[in-house]
Design a protein around this motif. Structure first.
Motif, short mmCIF file in Angstrom:
data_model
loop_
_atom_site.label_atom_id
_atom_site.label_comp_id
_atom_site.label_asym_id
_atom_site.label_seq_id
_atom_site.Cartn_x
_atom_site.Cartn_y
_atom_site.Cartn_z
N ASP A 37 7.40 -11.62 -1.39
CA ASP A 37 7.12 -12.70 -2.65
C ASP A 37 7.76 -13.39 -3.83
N GLN A 38 8.73 -14.02 -3.56
CA GLN A 38 10.43 -13.96 -4.36
C GLN A 38 9.46 -14.32 -5.58
N LYS A 39 8.54 -14.55 -5.68
CA LYS A 39 7.82 -14.78 -6.99
C LYS A 39 7.50 -14.39 -8.09
N LYS A 40 7.43 -12.50 -7.19
CA LYS A 40 7.15 -11.34 -7.50
C LYS A 40 7.70 -10.39 -7.91
N VAL A 41 9.20 -10.36 -7.63
CA VAL A 41 10.18 -9.18 -7.83
C VAL A 41 10.32 -8.90 -8.82
N ALA A 62 18.04 -13.87 -12.71
CA ALA A 62 17.26 -14.97 -12.53
C ALA A 62 16.35 -15.26 -12.01
N ASP A 63 16.36 -14.14 -10.92
CA ASP A 63 15.74 -14.24 -9.56
C ASP A 63 13.81 -13.54 -10.06
N PRO A 84 15.11 -12.06 -16.51
CA PRO A 84 14.19 -11.75 -15.90
C PRO A 84 13.12 -12.83 -16.74
N GLU A 85 11.96 -13.17 -16.04
CA GLU A 85 10.68 -14.39 -16.84
C GLU A 85 10.74 -13.24 -17.49
N GLU A 173 -2.19 -6.10 -14.85
CA GLU A 173 -1.46 -7.47 -15.62
C GLU A 173 -0.88 -8.80 -15.16
N LEU A 174 -0.14 -8.44 -14.92
CA LEU A 174 1.32 -9.18 -14.17
C LEU A 174 0.28 -10.15 -12.90
N LEU A 175 -0.35 -9.86 -12.50
CA LEU A 175 -0.64 -10.03 -10.69
C LEU A 175 -2.22 -10.91 -11.47
N GLY A 176 -2.79 -10.70 -12.27
CA GLY A 176 -3.67 -10.79 -13.60
C GLY A 176 -5.27 -10.51 -12.46
#
Length: 182
Positions: A37-41, A62-63, A84-85, A173-176
């Motif tokens: 899942d590219q949104k969870k690297v 950046a990703d 990173p984000e 926490e990151l995964l809610g």
């Protein structure tokens, strides 16, 4: 994946290190082999590996959804072309291996000064409620929310070690998820 740099170490000291393209190649290989899942690297490391994780996201992040850094960083005066984000960093105040990077005037939030500056964070940050993974290990947390990017710094009174439960709690926490650590 837990790759290692040339000579079983990392060259994180300067921008332009060959280890960043190597890490890019490792991530490309993982993406070819596994459904990612590219949104969870998340990029993480401990000690020199943490400093290399900092270097990686600074040069090629950046990703990356989040940097999870444990007891290691790069020079806080650097300017990073990428980021990173989100950044989460933990460091022991008594660390004598990768010395705690105390800031000017005793600023204990200095270990994340680079990202606070890069994300345009203004102000002292918001102290959060202390939390414990074990009765003998209390974390003091400060966080910043800056233009859609978050920076979290957890400090503990100990030395150079991976604090029990820290990575698990960050992932929850990151995964809610409700933190299962503690």
């Amino acid at each position: 994946m837990t790759p290692n740099g040339r000579g079983k170490s990392w060259n994180f000291w300067t921008a332009g290190t060959e280890d960043v393209p190597f890490a890019d190649a490792v991530l490309d290989d993982v993406n070819r082999r596994y459904p990612v899942d590219q949104k969870k690297v998340y990029v993480s490391g401990y000690s020199y590996g943490s400093a290399m994780a900092w270097r990686y996201v600074c040069q090629s992040g950046a990703d990356v959804a989040a940097l999870l850094a444990v007891a290691g960083s790069i020079d806080q005066t650097e300017t990073c072309p990428q980021a990173p984000e989100e950044v989460r960093h933990v460091h022991g105040l008594a660390d004598q291996v990768m010395d705690f990077p105390m800031g000017p005037g005793g600023d204990v939030t200095y270990p994340v000064a680079l990202w606070r500056r890069a994300f345009g964070c203004n102000g002292a940050g918001a102290p959060q409620k202390d939390w414990q993974a074990r009765s003998f290990l209390t974390f003091s947390r400060t966080s910043w929310s800056c233009a859609g990017r978050d920076v979290t710094l957890d400090l503990y009174p100990g030395g150079h070690f991976i604090p029990h439960g820290w990575i698990g709690r960050q992932l929850d926490e990151l995964l809610g998820l409700t933190p299962s650590y503690p």
